[in-house]
Design an enzyme around this catalytic site. Structure first.
Site, PDB file in Angstrom:
ATOM      1  N   HIS A 232       0.890  -1.225  -0.136  1.00  0.00           N
ATOM      2  CA  HIS A 232      -0.164  -0.089  -0.025  1.00  0.00           C
ATOM      3  C   HIS A 232       0.814   1.351   0.068  1.00  0.00           C
ATOM      4  CE1 HIS A 232      -2.907   3.029   1.448  1.00  0.00           C
ATOM      5  NE2 HIS A 232      -3.597   2.343   0.911  1.00  0.00           N
ATOM      6  N   ARG A 275      -3.129   1.278  -4.292  1.00  0.00           N
ATOM      7  CA  ARG A 275      -2.759  -0.066  -4.178  1.00  0.00           C
ATOM      8  C   ARG A 275      -3.094  -0.881  -5.625  1.00  0.00           C
ATOM      9  NH1 ARG A 275      -6.539  -3.149   0.113  1.00  0.00           N
ATOM     10  NH2 ARG A 275      -7.895  -1.166   0.471  1.00  0.00           N
ATOM     11  N   LYS A 278      -7.128  -0.314  -7.422  1.00  0.00           N
ATOM     12  CA  LYS A 278      -7.890   0.636  -6.519  1.00  0.00           C
ATOM     13  C   LYS A 278      -7.889   1.946  -7.407  1.00  0.00           C
ATOM     14  CE  LYS A 278      -9.515  -0.084  -3.090  1.00  0.00           C
ATOM     15  NZ  LYS A 278     -10.045  -0.493  -1.910  1.00  0.00           N
ATOM     16  N   ASP A 281      -6.585   8.717  -6.123  1.00  0.00           N
ATOM     17  CA  ASP A 281      -7.131   9.654  -4.670  1.00  0.00           C
ATOM     18  C   ASP A 281      -6.020  10.545  -4.812  1.00  0.00           C
ATOM     19  OD1 ASP A 281      -7.187  10.518  -2.265  1.00  0.00           O
ATOM     20  OD2 ASP A 281      -7.846   8.482  -1.286  1.00  0.00           O
ATOM     21  N   CYS A 283      -4.720  12.204  -1.993  1.00  0.00           N
ATOM     22  CA  CYS A 283      -3.635  12.033  -1.027  1.00  0.00           C
ATOM     23  C   CYS A 283      -2.597  11.288  -1.457  1.00  0.00           C
ATOM     24  CB  CYS A 283      -4.380  11.514   0.143  1.00  0.00           C
ATOM     25  SG  CYS A 283      -4.955   9.836   0.087  1.00  0.00           S
ATOM     26  N   TYR A 284      -2.621  10.399  -2.355  1.00  0.00           N
ATOM     27  CA  TYR A 284      -1.499   9.673  -2.844  1.00  0.00           C
ATOM     28  C   TYR A 284      -0.451  10.423  -3.719  1.00  0.00           C
ATOM     29  CZ  TYR A 284      -4.306   5.814  -1.132  1.00  0.00           C
ATOM     30  OH  TYR A 284      -4.821   4.884  -0.519  1.00  0.00           O
ATOM     31  N   ASP A 339     -10.051  14.045  -2.579  1.00  0.00           N
ATOM     32  CA  ASP A 339      -9.600  12.638  -3.064  1.00  0.00           C
ATOM     33  C   ASP A 339      -9.857  12.528  -4.376  1.00  0.00           C
ATOM     34  OD1 ASP A 339     -10.238  10.170  -3.921  1.00  0.00           O
ATOM     35  OD2 ASP A 339     -11.137   9.491  -1.778  1.00  0.00           O
ATOM     36  N   ASP A 346     -11.305  18.117   2.769  1.00  0.00           N
ATOM     37  CA  ASP A 346     -11.054  17.843   4.250  1.00  0.00           C
ATOM     38  C   ASP A 346      -9.676  18.221   4.438  1.00  0.00           C
ATOM     39  OD1 ASP A 346      -9.564  15.106   4.333  1.00  0.00           O
ATOM     40  OD2 ASP A 346     -10.985  15.018   2.621  1.00  0.00           O
ATOM     41  N   HIS A 349      -6.916  15.599   3.154  1.00  0.00           N
ATOM     42  CA  HIS A 349      -6.896  15.790   1.459  1.00  0.00           C
ATOM     43  C   HIS A 349      -6.040  16.962   1.106  1.00  0.00           C
ATOM     44  CE1 HIS A 349      -9.013  11.954   1.636  1.00  0.00           C
ATOM     45  NE2 HIS A 349      -8.234  11.806   0.738  1.00  0.00           N
TER      46      HIS A 349
HETATM   47  C1  LIG Z   1       2.783   9.053   8.940  1.00  0.00           C
HETATM   48  C2  LIG Z   1       1.641   7.994   8.777  1.00  0.00           C
HETATM   49  C3  LIG Z   1       0.633   7.790   9.989  1.00  0.00           C
HETATM   50  C4  LIG Z   1       1.284   7.808   7.704  1.00  0.00           C
HETATM   51  C5  LIG Z   1       0.083   6.738   7.214  1.00  0.00           C
HETATM   52  C6  LIG Z   1       0.313   6.260   5.993  1.00  0.00           C
HETATM   53  C7  LIG Z   1      -1.093   5.965   5.255  1.00  0.00           C
HETATM   54  C8  LIG Z   1      -1.938   6.930   4.540  1.00  0.00           C
HETATM   55  C9  LIG Z   1      -1.499   4.558   5.385  1.00  0.00           C
HETATM   56  C10 LIG Z   1      -2.596   4.051   4.724  1.00  0.00           C
HETATM   57  C11 LIG Z   1      -3.644   3.637   5.348  1.00  0.00           C
HETATM   58  C12 LIG Z   1      -4.762   2.723   4.885  1.00  0.00           C
HETATM   59  C13 LIG Z   1      -4.964   1.278   5.338  1.00  0.00           C
HETATM   60  C14 LIG Z   1      -5.294   3.201   3.801  1.00  0.00           C
HETATM   61  C15 LIG Z   1      -6.423   2.376   3.115  1.00  0.00           C
HETATM   62  O1  LIG Z   1      -7.397   2.816   2.755  1.00  0.00           O
HETATM   63  P1  LIG Z   1      -8.533   2.783   1.942  1.00  0.00           P
HETATM   64  O2  LIG Z   1      -8.814   1.266   1.830  1.00  0.00           O
HETATM   65  O3  LIG Z   1      -9.610   3.551   2.115  1.00  0.00           O
HETATM   66  O4  LIG Z   1      -8.029   3.368   0.323  1.00  0.00           O
HETATM   67  P2  LIG Z   1      -7.516   2.654  -0.995  1.00  0.00           P
HETATM   68  O5  LIG Z   1      -8.564   1.736  -1.597  1.00  0.00           O
HETATM   69  O6  LIG Z   1      -6.920   3.767  -1.866  1.00  0.00           O
HETATM   70  O7  LIG Z   1      -6.548   1.445  -0.770  1.00  0.00           O
HETATM   71 ZN   LIG Z   2      -7.290   9.651   0.259  1.00  0.00          ZN
END
Ligand SMILES: CC(C)=CCC/C(C)=C/CC/C(C)=C/COP(=O)(O)OP(=O)(O)O
Ligand SMILES: [Zn+2]
Length: 438
Positions: A232, A275, A278, A281, A283-284, A339, A346, A349
């Site tokens: 991820h 990932r 998926k 977004d 934030c990535y 996102d 928010d 993001h």
């Molecule tokens: C410094 C610090 C604490 C960093 C955090 C890093 C970070 C953003 C980790 C991701 C956590 C996570 C399980 C996201 C899955 O989200 P989702 O399943 O909603 O999103 P997806 O579909 O994009 O995978």
């Molecule tokens: Zn996001």
């Protein structure tokens, strides 16, 4: 550079088009592509009248941050244990936007963060709550971003060290809080707050940490939250940045990590997914964009160890395409970033999408930034490992050096002088401020 850079009619061929495959994932992907297409079409039409588009809503984003620092909607109630995060997201977004809060406001922020400091060391997400590595990370980064002696003094390195020992496992992994979950965020938050408060990567605290992180690398190349979990973007950033801060990449496969990371940029949307299979977004833009930057730093550094030198003078993702996704699809005209189209703004993001914009624009401080749209769309550089102003990292390093807490017995196989050399960011510093650690 004026206007956008991709021909949006031409890139329609990059949309998902496998008629024989219909899954929940492919249906969601097509819906997002259609929303993005609408945004691209609109900007293409408007561009014929104004070739400086896409527009960056800087003033509106600043107003959004100012408002949020004083007042939050009830939607934020669930983040009561993450209030230091809210502060960090606001201050880091303001940094990217080159906006300075008044000394009075920043004084109030320091006062609030001090109330989140715990008697046993570390910070909680709010006053009178339990210490936790994630809000500790957010509080320390916030205090570094403020940059004043009053702010840096509030970090309390002795307390941080005590707290880090209380969440460390024997193998070098870190729990997020006492009795809490172990994951790669723990290792990254620990090494980050450690280094910013003057704890060396050679400290016994971090013995075994790099080896533990390497175990989180998956068959795909990216890192999962802990061993045997799915790769991820968020965890991969944490893993790679932690290894860079620990100066130890001997145990990871950088080539497969880079391959996995660059393939996370979406060919039509231009933004990143976190990932495989998926959705894109905003934030990535930071987690993945910065990850690519960090991997490149690690490859360069490793090549020196191996007796040959690789110099990579361009970021290995499409910097303009990422900026287009951010500017065209992720801005709310009334302020705040998102996102993906259709989502509300928010602070999380806003922070990570702006930070990703900064990574995409400013790769190498010896070169001109690459800015799409109006030149006024430029944002300030961010440090790819810490995600705060590069200057703030320098100040924290020097402050910590002037107020040392470490004794030689704390260090593994290293003399005090060696340790000091490594702590001094001016030693061996590359011209790119973002590489201050390397
Ligand atoms: C410094 C610090 C604490 C960093 C955090 C890093 C970070 C953003 C980790 C991701 C956590 C996570 C399980 C996201 C899955 O989200 P989702 O399943 O909603 O999103 P997806 O579909 O994009 O995978
Ligand atoms: Zn996001």
């Amino acid at each position: 550079m004026e206007g956008h850079t991709r021909n949006f009619t031409e890139i329609k061929s990059a949309k998902f088009d496998d008629e024989n495959l219909e899954t929940l994932t492919s249906i969601e992907q097509i819906k997002v592509e259609n929303l993005v297409e609408k945004c691209f079409d609109r900007i293409e039409q408007l561009s014929s009248m104004d070739n400086t588009l896409p527009y960056f809503y800087r003033k509106e984003h600043i107003r959004f941050l100012e408002r949020c620092l004083r007042f939050l909607s009830t939607g934020y109630e669930c983040l009561d244990a993450s209030r230091t995060w809210l502060v960090y997201w606001i201050l880091q977004s303001a940094h990217c936007l080159n906006f300075k809060f008044s000394y009075e406001v920043l004084g109030d922020v320091i006062h609030f963060l001090k109330k989140c400091r715990c008697p046993s060391g570390g910070f909680a997400g709010g006053p009178s709550q339990l210490p936790h590595l994630a809000p500790t990370y957010a509080a320390v980064l916030s205090l570094c971003l403020i940059e004043t002696d009053e702010a840096l003094e509030a970090i309390d390195p002795e307390g941080i060290k005590k707290f880090l020992w209380s969440v460390r496992e024997e193998n070098g992994a870190f729990r997020m809080h006492v009795d809490g979950e172990i994951d790669v965020r723990g290792a990254y938050c620990a090494i980050t707050v450690g280094r910013l408060s003057g704890i060396s990567p050679q400290n016994k605290l971090f013995e075994g940490t790099a080896n533990w992180i390497a175990k989180c690398q998956t068959y795909e190349g990216g890192f999962g939250g802990s061993p045997n979990l799915e790769a991820h973007g968020g965890y991969s950033f944490c893993g790679a940045a932690a290894l860079a801060l620990l100066n130890d990449v001997s145990t990871v496969n950088l080539k497969s990590l880079l391959r996995w990371a660059v393939y996370r940029q979406m060919r039509y949307e231009g933004g990143f997914q976190g990932r495989t299979n998926k959705l894109v977004d905003g934030c990535y833009s930071f987690w993945m964009g910065s990850l690519v930057h960090v991997i490149q730093m690690l490859i360069e550094k490793n090549s020196c160890h191996d007796g040959y030198t690789i110099n990579i003078d361009e970021l290995m993702f499409h910097r303009e395409a990422l900026q287009e996704y951010i500017l065209i699809c992720c801005q709310k005209p009334h302020g705040g970033l998102i996102d993906k189209p259709g989502k509300p703004e928010d602070l999380y993001h806003t922070c990570y999408t702006l930070s990703g914009l900064s990574i995409a624009q400013n790769f190498n401080s010896t070169k001109q930034p690459i800015v799409i749209g109006n030149p006024d769309n430029e944002v300030l550089p961010t440090h790819p490992l810490y995600n705060i102003a590069p200057k703030a990292v320098m100040k924290a390093y020097f402050y910590a050096q002037q107020h040392p807490i470490e004794s030689e017995e704390d260090l593994v196989g290293c003399t005090k002088n060696q340790h000091n050399d490594e702590q001094n960011p001016a030693n061996g510093q590359k011209e790119n401020e973002g590489n201050a650690d390397q």
